[in-house]
Design a protein around this motif. Structure first.
Motif, short mmCIF file in Angstrom:
data_model
loop_
_atom_site.label_atom_id
_atom_site.label_comp_id
_atom_site.label_asym_id
_atom_site.label_seq_id
_atom_site.Cartn_x
_atom_site.Cartn_y
_atom_site.Cartn_z
N THR A 27 7.39 -14.24 -0.78
CA THR A 27 7.53 -12.77 -1.01
C THR A 27 8.01 -12.37 -2.28
O THR A 27 9.07 -13.10 -2.77
CB THR A 27 8.34 -12.15 0.13
N PRO A 28 7.51 -11.51 -3.15
CA PRO A 28 8.11 -11.01 -4.14
C PRO A 28 9.59 -10.36 -4.07
O PRO A 28 9.78 -9.88 -3.21
CB PRO A 28 7.05 -9.95 -4.71
N LEU A 29 10.26 -10.43 -5.34
CA LEU A 29 11.51 -9.96 -5.14
C LEU A 29 11.55 -8.57 -4.74
O LEU A 29 10.45 -7.90 -5.33
CB LEU A 29 12.26 -10.14 -6.86
N ALA A 30 12.37 -7.77 -4.07
CA ALA A 30 12.47 -6.54 -3.79
C ALA A 30 12.48 -5.79 -5.07
O ALA A 30 13.23 -5.94 -6.22
CB ALA A 30 13.67 -6.29 -3.05
N GLY A 31 11.82 -4.88 -5.19
CA GLY A 31 11.48 -3.87 -6.44
C GLY A 31 10.44 -4.33 -7.50
O GLY A 31 10.34 -3.98 -8.53
N VAL A 240 0.06 2.42 9.67
CA VAL A 240 -0.69 1.00 9.60
C VAL A 240 0.09 0.48 8.36
O VAL A 240 0.50 -0.80 8.32
CB VAL A 240 -2.06 1.35 9.25
N ASN A 241 0.60 1.33 7.32
CA ASN A 241 1.10 0.69 6.09
C ASN A 241 2.63 0.11 6.51
O ASN A 241 2.96 -0.85 6.25
CB ASN A 241 1.45 2.02 5.13
N GLN A 242 3.26 0.96 7.45
CA GLN A 242 4.53 0.27 7.87
C GLN A 242 4.39 -0.55 8.78
O GLN A 242 5.27 -1.54 8.97
CB GLN A 242 5.22 1.45 8.53
N ARG A 243 3.32 -0.78 9.67
CA ARG A 243 3.37 -1.80 10.71
C ARG A 243 2.65 -2.97 10.30
O ARG A 243 2.93 -4.24 10.64
CB ARG A 243 2.54 -1.11 11.96
N TYR A 244 1.62 -2.96 9.47
CA TYR A 244 0.88 -4.08 9.15
C TYR A 244 0.75 -4.40 7.74
O TYR A 244 -0.05 -5.52 7.35
CB TYR A 244 -0.64 -3.85 9.60
N VAL A 245 1.52 -4.01 6.97
CA VAL A 245 1.29 -4.39 5.62
C VAL A 245 2.71 -5.17 5.30
O VAL A 245 3.91 -4.61 5.48
CB VAL A 245 1.10 -3.15 4.79
N PRO A 248 5.47 -3.26 3.10
CA PRO A 248 4.70 -1.57 3.07
C PRO A 248 4.68 -1.31 1.41
O PRO A 248 5.30 -1.56 0.57
CB PRO A 248 5.58 -1.00 3.87
N LEU A 249 3.44 -0.67 1.23
CA LEU A 249 3.21 -0.33 -0.01
C LEU A 249 4.02 0.88 -0.26
O LEU A 249 4.26 1.72 0.65
CB LEU A 249 1.58 0.07 -0.05
N PRO A 250 4.44 1.14 -1.54
CA PRO A 250 5.47 2.34 -1.73
C PRO A 250 4.73 3.80 -1.44
O PRO A 250 3.54 3.71 -1.49
CB PRO A 250 5.75 2.21 -3.19
N LEU A 254 0.74 4.75 -1.68
CA LEU A 254 -0.11 5.13 -0.49
C LEU A 254 -0.73 6.54 -0.37
O LEU A 254 -1.77 6.65 0.10
CB LEU A 254 0.77 4.87 0.88
N VAL A 255 0.05 7.48 -1.05
CA VAL A 255 -0.46 8.83 -1.01
C VAL A 255 -1.49 9.03 -1.85
O VAL A 255 -2.50 9.75 -1.52
CB VAL A 255 0.54 9.95 -1.48
N LYS A 256 -1.61 8.19 -3.13
CA LYS A 256 -2.72 8.38 -3.94
C LYS A 256 -4.01 7.69 -3.33
O LYS A 256 -5.02 8.34 -3.57
CB LYS A 256 -2.40 7.44 -5.32
N ILE A 257 -3.94 6.67 -2.53
CA ILE A 257 -4.94 6.07 -1.84
C ILE A 257 -5.46 7.11 -0.97
O ILE A 257 -6.82 7.32 -0.71
CB ILE A 257 -4.45 4.82 -1.21
N ILE A 258 -4.67 7.60 0.04
CA ILE A 258 -4.95 8.67 1.17
C ILE A 258 -5.67 9.72 0.45
O ILE A 258 -6.78 10.27 0.92
CB ILE A 258 -3.80 9.11 1.62
N ASN A 259 -5.14 10.45 -0.68
CA ASN A 259 -5.77 11.55 -1.17
C ASN A 259 -7.19 11.23 -1.87
O ASN A 259 -8.03 11.96 -1.74
CB ASN A 259 -4.79 12.06 -2.36
N SER A 260 -7.32 10.17 -2.47
CA SER A 260 -8.78 9.62 -2.92
C SER A 260 -9.69 9.49 -1.99
O SER A 260 -10.81 10.08 -1.94
CB SER A 260 -8.24 8.42 -3.83
N ILE A 261 -9.27 8.75 -0.95
CA ILE A 261 -10.26 8.56 0.13
C ILE A 261 -10.70 9.93 0.70
O ILE A 261 -11.64 10.07 1.21
CB ILE A 261 -9.70 7.41 1.16
N SER A 262 -9.56 10.68 1.18
CA SER A 262 -9.80 11.99 2.03
C SER A 262 -10.82 12.77 1.24
O SER A 262 -11.66 13.38 1.71
CB SER A 262 -8.37 12.48 2.07
N LYS A 263 -10.51 13.07 -0.35
CA LYS A 263 -11.32 13.94 -1.16
C LYS A 263 -12.80 13.29 -0.98
O LYS A 263 -13.80 14.08 -0.89
CB LYS A 263 -10.76 13.87 -2.35
N ARG A 264 -12.93 12.11 -1.17
CA ARG A 264 -14.26 11.37 -1.12
C ARG A 264 -15.04 11.86 0.23
O ARG A 264 -16.29 12.20 0.35
CB ARG A 264 -14.28 10.02 -1.36
#
Length: 270
Positions: A27-31, A240-245, A248-250, A254-264
C-alpha cells in the motif's frame, strides 16, 4: 541485513523510477500517490529510504507489464492451474524466459516489455468468460519488488535473470489484454443476466491503488447507463468507493469522475 536504500538506488541506476510503500504492505504511504510519485532522482530515494529503511519499494512500470499469477489468494483460486488449462485448450502459449519474482503468497510476478502506445494499466482475471476467477492478472502501473516484505514473506527474484533484461510480452497475452479492454458487446449485453452477474463480480472484487480512477470510471459508466436517477447513481458510487476501493479515492477526484460520467449520460439520454 538487506540495504534497502542501496537496492532502491540500484533500480534507479538501471532506469526504473521508484516509490515508497508502507512497511510490510503493498500500500502506498498515506497521503502519497503511489506509482505516480515514482522518481529516478537519487536524492529523493535517499530521503525516503535513508530516513525510513523499513519502507517497501515499488517501481513504476513505464513500458513494462507484470503478468501476475496468483497463488494463496483469499478466493483460493490457483493461477497456475488456470494457466495450465488455458494452455491445454490452446488459449495460452509459452511464457518467454524473462525476469520473475515470487510473491509472498507463493505466486509469480513475470516481467515483460510491451509497446507503450497501448497505454496499459491493470486488469484482474484475464481469460475469464463469465466473471469467474482465474488468478491471472496484469499490472502496468507499479508493483512492489525485492526486497519488499509482507507479513507472509518477501518478494524474491528467481535466479538466472536480471530485471535489466526483459523479454517482450507474448502476443497471446497482449491479445487477451486487448480483448479485456475492448470486449465484444455480445459477450455480455446479449444476455442481461450474464451482464449483470459480470458487473456484480467486478464490483465486489473492487480495486487497489493504481487502477482506482479507471475502475471507478468504468463502474460509474455502468451504473449511470442503467437508467437510474443520476442522484441515486452518484450516491451509490460514493458508497462503492468507500466499500470496494482500497484505499478509497479522494472525494475531489471521485466527484470529477461522477460529474464527467453524469454529464455524458445525461447528454446521451437527451
Amino acid at each position: 541485513m538487506v540495504d534497502v536504500l542501496k537496492i532502491a538506488l540500484g533500480y534507479q541506476q538501471h532506469g526504473f523510477a521508484v516509490y515508497p510503500l508502507a512497511p510490510e504492505t503493498r500500500t502506498p504511504l498515506a497521503g502519497s500517490h503511489g506509482y505516480k510519485d515514482a522518481t529516478k532522482d537519487p536524492e529523493q530515494a535517499k530521503k525516503w529510504w535513508g530516513e525510513h529503511p523499513n519502507y517497501n519499494i515499488g517501481i513504476g512500470l513505464d513500458g513494462v507489464l507484470v503478468f501476475d499469477i496468483d497463488m494463496g489468494h483469499k478466493s483460493e483460486v490457483n493461477g497456475n492451474e488456470s494457466l495450465a488449462k488455458l494452455s491445454a485448450d490452446g488459449r495460452a502459449g509459452q511464457i518467454p524466459s524473462t525476469y520473475v519474482e515470487t510473491t509472498p503468497n507463493g505466486g509469480l510476478h513475470i516481467f515483460f516489455t510491451y509497446p507503450k502506445e497501448l497505454k496499459l494499466t491493470s486488469r484482474s482475471d484475464l481469460f475469464s468468460k463469465n466473471g469467474e476467477k482465474t488468478g491471472l492478472d496484469y499490472i502496468a502501473t507499479g508493483v512492489p519488488v525485492f526486497p519488499s516484505i509482507r507479513e507472509n514473506g518477501m518478494y524474491q527474484p528467481l535466479k538466472g535473470h536480471k530485471i535489466t533484461k526483459l523479454a517482450p510480452a507474448p502476443q497471446w497475452l497482449l491479445n487477451e489484454i486487448q480483448r479485456q479492454r475492448h470486449p465484444i458487446a455480445s459477450d455480455y449485453h446479449s444476455n442481461a443476466d450474464s451482464w449483470f452477474g459480470h458487473f456484480i463480480n467486478r464490483l465486489v472484487d473492487g480495486t487497489d491503488e493504481g487502477n482506482r480512477n479507471q475502475w471507478l470510471a468504468s463502474i460509474a459508466g455502468s451504473v449511470f447507463r442503467s437508467g437510474a436517477d443520476p442522484d441515486n447513481c452518484a450516491d451509490l458510487i460514493q458508497t462503492v468507493n468507500q466499500r470496494y476501493v482500497r484505499p478509497p479515492l479522494p472525494n475531489g477526484e471521485l466527484v470529477k469522475i461522477i460529474n464527467s460520467i453524469s454529464k455524458r449520460e445525461i447528454a446521451r439520454r437527451s
